[in-house]
Structures are given as C-alpha cells and as structure tokens.
Design a protein around this motif. Structure first.
Motif, PDB file in Angstrom:
ATOM      1  N   THR A  17     -47.182  12.271 -25.372  1.00  0.00           N
ATOM      2  CA  THR A  17     -48.258  12.416 -26.353  1.00  0.00           C
ATOM      3  C   THR A  17     -49.512  11.723 -25.825  1.00  0.00           C
ATOM      4  OG1 THR A  17     -47.739  10.381 -27.569  1.00  0.00           O
ATOM      5  CG2 THR A  17     -46.564  12.384 -28.216  1.00  0.00           C
ATOM      6  N   HIS A  18     -50.637  12.055 -26.458  1.00  0.00           N
ATOM      7  CA  HIS A  18     -51.907  11.463 -26.030  1.00  0.00           C
ATOM      8  C   HIS A  18     -52.255  10.217 -26.844  1.00  0.00           C
ATOM      9  CE1 HIS A  18     -53.107  14.615 -23.229  1.00  0.00           C
ATOM     10  NE2 HIS A  18     -52.593  15.475 -24.081  1.00  0.00           N
ATOM     11  N   SER A  19     -51.446   9.892 -27.846  1.00  0.00           N
ATOM     12  CA  SER A  19     -51.739   8.719 -28.672  1.00  0.00           C
ATOM     13  C   SER A  19     -50.449   7.988 -29.027  1.00  0.00           C
ATOM     14  CB  SER A  19     -52.469   9.143 -29.952  1.00  0.00           C
ATOM     15  OG  SER A  19     -51.683  10.069 -30.683  1.00  0.00           O
ATOM     16  N   ASN A  20     -50.609   6.767 -29.457  1.00  0.00           N
ATOM     17  CA  ASN A  20     -49.470   5.937 -29.848  1.00  0.00           C
ATOM     18  C   ASN A  20     -48.939   6.412 -31.196  1.00  0.00           C
ATOM     19  OD1 ASN A  20     -47.657   3.946 -30.519  1.00  0.00           O
ATOM     20  ND2 ASN A  20     -48.975   2.258 -29.888  1.00  0.00           N
ATOM     21  N   THR A  21     -47.708   6.943 -31.221  1.00  0.00           N
ATOM     22  CA  THR A  21     -47.131   7.508 -32.444  1.00  0.00           C
ATOM     23  C   THR A  21     -46.077   6.590 -33.068  1.00  0.00           C
ATOM     24  OG1 THR A  21     -45.516   8.698 -31.074  1.00  0.00           O
ATOM     25  CG2 THR A  21     -47.526   9.881 -31.704  1.00  0.00           C
ATOM     26  N   SER A  22     -46.056   5.337 -32.644  1.00  0.00           N
ATOM     27  CA  SER A  22     -45.043   4.414 -33.150  1.00  0.00           C
ATOM     28  C   SER A  22     -45.135   4.282 -34.672  1.00  0.00           C
ATOM     29  CB  SER A  22     -45.214   3.031 -32.505  1.00  0.00           C
ATOM     30  OG  SER A  22     -44.947   3.091 -31.122  1.00  0.00           O
TER      31      SER A  22
ATOM     32  N   ALA B 178     -43.157   4.706 -29.367  1.00  0.00           N
ATOM     33  CA  ALA B 178     -43.875   5.231 -28.205  1.00  0.00           C
ATOM     34  C   ALA B 178     -44.068   4.134 -27.164  1.00  0.00           C
ATOM     35  CB  ALA B 178     -45.227   5.804 -28.629  1.00  0.00           C
TER      36      ALA B 178
ATOM     37  N   PRO C  72     -46.155   3.179 -23.516  1.00  0.00           N
ATOM     38  CA  PRO C  72     -47.252   3.610 -22.637  1.00  0.00           C
ATOM     39  C   PRO C  72     -46.721   4.118 -21.306  1.00  0.00           C
ATOM     40  CG  PRO C  72     -47.167   1.211 -22.783  1.00  0.00           C
ATOM     41  CD  PRO C  72     -46.212   1.742 -23.806  1.00  0.00           C
TER      42      PRO C  72
ATOM     43  N   ASP D 204     -51.494   7.567 -18.394  1.00  0.00           N
ATOM     44  CA  ASP D 204     -52.578   7.594 -19.370  1.00  0.00           C
ATOM     45  C   ASP D 204     -52.126   8.239 -20.686  1.00  0.00           C
ATOM     46  OD1 ASP D 204     -52.260  10.092 -18.310  1.00  0.00           O
ATOM     47  OD2 ASP D 204     -54.396  10.567 -18.206  1.00  0.00           O
ATOM     48  N   LYS D 205     -50.804   8.334 -20.884  1.00  0.00           N
ATOM     49  CA  LYS D 205     -50.267   8.927 -22.107  1.00  0.00           C
ATOM     50  C   LYS D 205     -49.192   8.008 -22.708  1.00  0.00           C
ATOM     51  CE  LYS D 205     -51.132  13.626 -20.432  1.00  0.00           C
ATOM     52  NZ  LYS D 205     -50.562  14.945 -20.114  1.00  0.00           N
ATOM     53  N   TRP D 206     -48.401   8.571 -23.632  1.00  0.00           N
ATOM     54  CA  TRP D 206     -47.318   7.815 -24.274  1.00  0.00           C
ATOM     55  C   TRP D 206     -46.043   8.654 -24.263  1.00  0.00           C
ATOM     56  CZ3 TRP D 206     -48.215   2.897 -26.498  1.00  0.00           C
ATOM     57  CH2 TRP D 206     -49.560   2.514 -26.520  1.00  0.00           C
TER      58      TRP D 206
ATOM     59  N   GLN E 168     -42.854   9.454 -26.335  1.00  0.00           N
ATOM     60  CA  GLN E 168     -42.397   9.317 -27.720  1.00  0.00           C
ATOM     61  C   GLN E 168     -40.897   9.577 -27.823  1.00  0.00           C
ATOM     62  OE1 GLN E 168     -44.523  11.334 -31.159  1.00  0.00           O
ATOM     63  NE2 GLN E 168     -42.602  12.495 -31.131  1.00  0.00           N
TER      64      GLN E 168
END
Length: 287
Positions: free
Chosen positions: A16-21, A27, A29, A32-34, A36
């Motif tokens: 994913t492109h963002s932290n979905t925790s 998630a 790091p 440059d992504k995460w 999940q």
C-alpha cells in the motif's frame, strides 16, 4: 526479508502507499511503501519478528559496503575520508530489473568504467553511489551514456545517473551531497539517462519560481504554445539560436525553419532570433 518472501509466508500480504495500521490490519514500512497484513491470529511476538526480519534485510543491503566515505556522506561521522583531493559523486538508480539481477556482479562491472574509483556501494536495494577522484581521462556524458546502454543490455536492466561536480574534501561535502541527491530525485524522470548540473540547472532552479509567478503563468497562457511551436523553441534553445543547427535537428530546410520562426513571432510577439526572447520562451516551456 523482501516482499516476495513475505508473500510466500503470508499470501494475504499487499503493498500500500499509506500506513493502514489499525484494529484489522498492521502495516510495516517497506522501501517507499507499506506491507499490509491482517492482524487476525498473529501474536505480538510474531509481529515483532516480522518487523525485525524486514529491518535486518534493509540493514544488510544498505550497509554491506560500510566505509569511511559512507559514514561521512551520511553524516554518521565527521572524520574526513581523505585529507586532500577532488572527488565527484555519481549517483545511480536501477529503475527496471528482473529476478536474476545481482547487485554485486553489476556493481563490479559498473566500476570497470572508471579509472580512479574511491568507493562504490548501494544505499538501498536500487540506489547507490560511485565516488571518483579527479584525473585527466574523464568520460563525458555522451561517452558514459553509450557505455551504460551496453551495460544495461548485458544485464537486462534500465538505469539512470546523475554526474556530480568535483568537490574538495571538506566538512561541507555531506550538505552538498544532500542537495545533489535532491536534484537527482526531482530530475531523474525528466532528463536523459545520464545528466549533470549543467544539463538541469536552469530547469531545476527556475521551474518552481515560474509556477509560483502570476506574471509568468499569465504570459504562458497568452503565448501560443502548440506542439510545433514548443518543438521549435526547444530546437532553437539547444542550438543556442543557430538556425542551421536547429533546422538540421528538426530535419527541415533552413527556409522552413525561418518561416516557422516568423509565424511564432506574429502569434506571440517574441522573436526566437533574439537570445533574450529565446530564453524567456524556453523558461515558459518548463513544467
């Protein structure tokens, strides 16, 4: 552990492109992504081990070539790696590769292109630097690009490079390196495969100011800029106003180019025969 290895252990893993925790997902790091994963049926210990495995992979790949140069440039140490001399930093990035690519084998081949190498190492899985001492037989950008294209073909990869300036060994070099990194990251998708400060300085240091200028944006909107005129401006700029050279680069007759220059003058009021007008038109073409 990389993402492919994670997928084998946890098929539900996604990038994913963002932290979905949250309550349902966790998630980690990754580049440059995460990555999940579902929290379901995973203990805190298991999650901690996953985090450790990802961190260890990153550490081993980025610090395998630890050196005085690396510590100095990354500001982990204030000790100068050399007492004298001038050096340039050549940044590289592998932008396309397959599963057969091996960092160490490619890096050894890449190093053979240069004579006075101080150090060469990867900073991440795809980015790295080569440090070269100044000498009398330096490759120019065109020569380097030709050799690099052959090297890319041999390894079935695609690369991009920023050739830094030569700098003396001083305490300010890490700050200069940071700016060169910023230039590379911003310009690498807008330039040729091999570029340097001379190639991009005007674009890099004026593009943002032009975007923020109401005057320049209004002038750009009022100036007739179709594809043909933009091509004309770029050809004239690259030839520094030499009509014969510009016509040759466009594969048109000199008289045809003269006609197009006259049409642009009538439409915009700006003459591409005048170097001040030509510079202004070139600035207006910058994104």
């Amino acid at each position: 552990m990389n993402f492919k290895e994670m997928k084998l252990l946890y098929p539900e893993a996604v990038l994913t492109h963002s932290n979905t925790s949250g309550e349902k997902y966790v998630a980690f790091p990754y580049k440059d992504k995460w990555i999940q994963l579902e929290r379901k049926q995973k203990s805190d210990t298991e999650l901690a081990l996953i985090q450790y495995a990802l961190t260890q992979k990153k550490t081993s790949s980025t610090r395998s070539a630890a050196s005085k140069w690396q510590s100095f440039l990354l500001e982990e140490s204030f000790a100068l790696p050399r007492n004298e001399g001038s050096y340039r930093i050549i940044q590289f990035e592998i932008v396309k590769m397959d599963d057969t690519f091996t960092q160490s084998v490619w890096l050894d081949a890449f190093k053979q292109l240069f004579l006075n190498i101080e150090e060469a190492f990867f900073l991440t899985e795809t980015k790295g630097i080569l440090i070269e001492e100044k000498h009398d037989h330096l490759l120019n950008n065109e020569e380097m690009a030709g050799i690099i294209r052959t090297l890319d073909d041999d390894f079935s990869i695609k690369t991009v490079y920023y050739i830094g300036q030569f700098w003396p060994i001083e305490a300010t070099l890490p700050q200069i390196f940071k700016e060169e990194q910023s230039i590379f990251n911003i310009q690498k998708n807008k330039q040729a495969q091999v570029f340097d400060l001379s190639t991009i300085a005007l674009h890099h240091y004026t593009a943002d100011a032009i975007k923020k200028s109401p005057l320049m944006q209004k002038l750009k909107a009022e100036t007739v800029f179709d594809a043909e005129f933009k091509e004309l401006i770029l050809a004239m700029w690259k030839s520094q106003g030499n009509i014969s050279v510009a016509a040759k680069s466009l594969y048109i007759h000199r008289n045809t180019l003269q006609y197009r220059i006259d049409r642009f003058h009538q439409a915009s009021g700006l003459s591409l025969r005048n170097m001040d007008d030509l510079l202004l038109c070139y600035l207006l073409t910058l994104n």
